[in-house]
Design a protein around this motif. Sequence first.
Motif, short mmCIF file in Angstrom:
data_model
loop_
_atom_site.label_atom_id
_atom_site.label_comp_id
_atom_site.label_asym_id
_atom_site.label_seq_id
_atom_site.Cartn_x
_atom_site.Cartn_y
_atom_site.Cartn_z
N ASN A 88 0.68 -1.07 -0.01
CA ASN A 88 0.16 0.23 -0.15
C ASN A 88 0.81 1.18 -0.11
N LYS A 89 0.72 2.11 -0.80
CA LYS A 89 1.19 3.55 -1.01
C LYS A 89 2.80 3.23 -1.40
N LYS A 90 3.09 2.03 -2.04
CA LYS A 90 4.75 1.93 -2.30
C LYS A 90 4.42 1.78 -4.08
N PRO A 91 5.58 1.62 -4.66
CA PRO A 91 5.67 1.44 -6.15
C PRO A 91 4.82 0.57 -6.77
N LEU A 92 4.59 -0.74 -6.20
CA LEU A 92 3.78 -1.50 -6.67
C LEU A 92 2.29 -1.04 -6.81
N GLU A 93 1.81 -0.32 -5.67
CA GLU A 93 0.34 -0.08 -5.90
C GLU A 93 0.54 1.12 -6.81
N GLU A 94 1.48 2.02 -6.94
CA GLU A 94 1.43 3.25 -7.75
C GLU A 94 1.46 2.50 -9.32
N GLU A 95 2.04 1.47 -9.52
CA GLU A 95 2.14 0.96 -11.02
C GLU A 95 1.11 -0.16 -11.01
#
Length: 109
Positions: free
Chosen positions: A84-91
């Motif tokens: 959550n709120k890390k690069p994987l969520e952003e992408e």
Amino acid sequence: MLAAQITKVDLPANAFVSSQPENVKETILDTAINRAFERDLEEELMPLDLLRFDGKLVPHQRAASLTVFKDSTRNRRLLVMSVNKKPLEEELGIDLLYWDQVHDAFTFV
């Protein structure tokens, strides 16, 4: 429930039943306080998702955002990561990443 269906893990019938009895004689203050906690936010639920799975696998929290569930008798390992709120969520728009190490399978939630 979706993760349990995908992994073919049987959940107990009461897995999602609240164990707290309803308070029938609420005051106005009780009602206001109860309504304030009626809806959980995503950020509040993430830590719980890292600590509960099926009651059979033993959780070992390796970090605030990573829990490893292991069953030594069957040699099963499941890693649950909060992204959550890390690069994987952003992408990818995901909040949780489940990694079944035995089958090298990933589930994005």
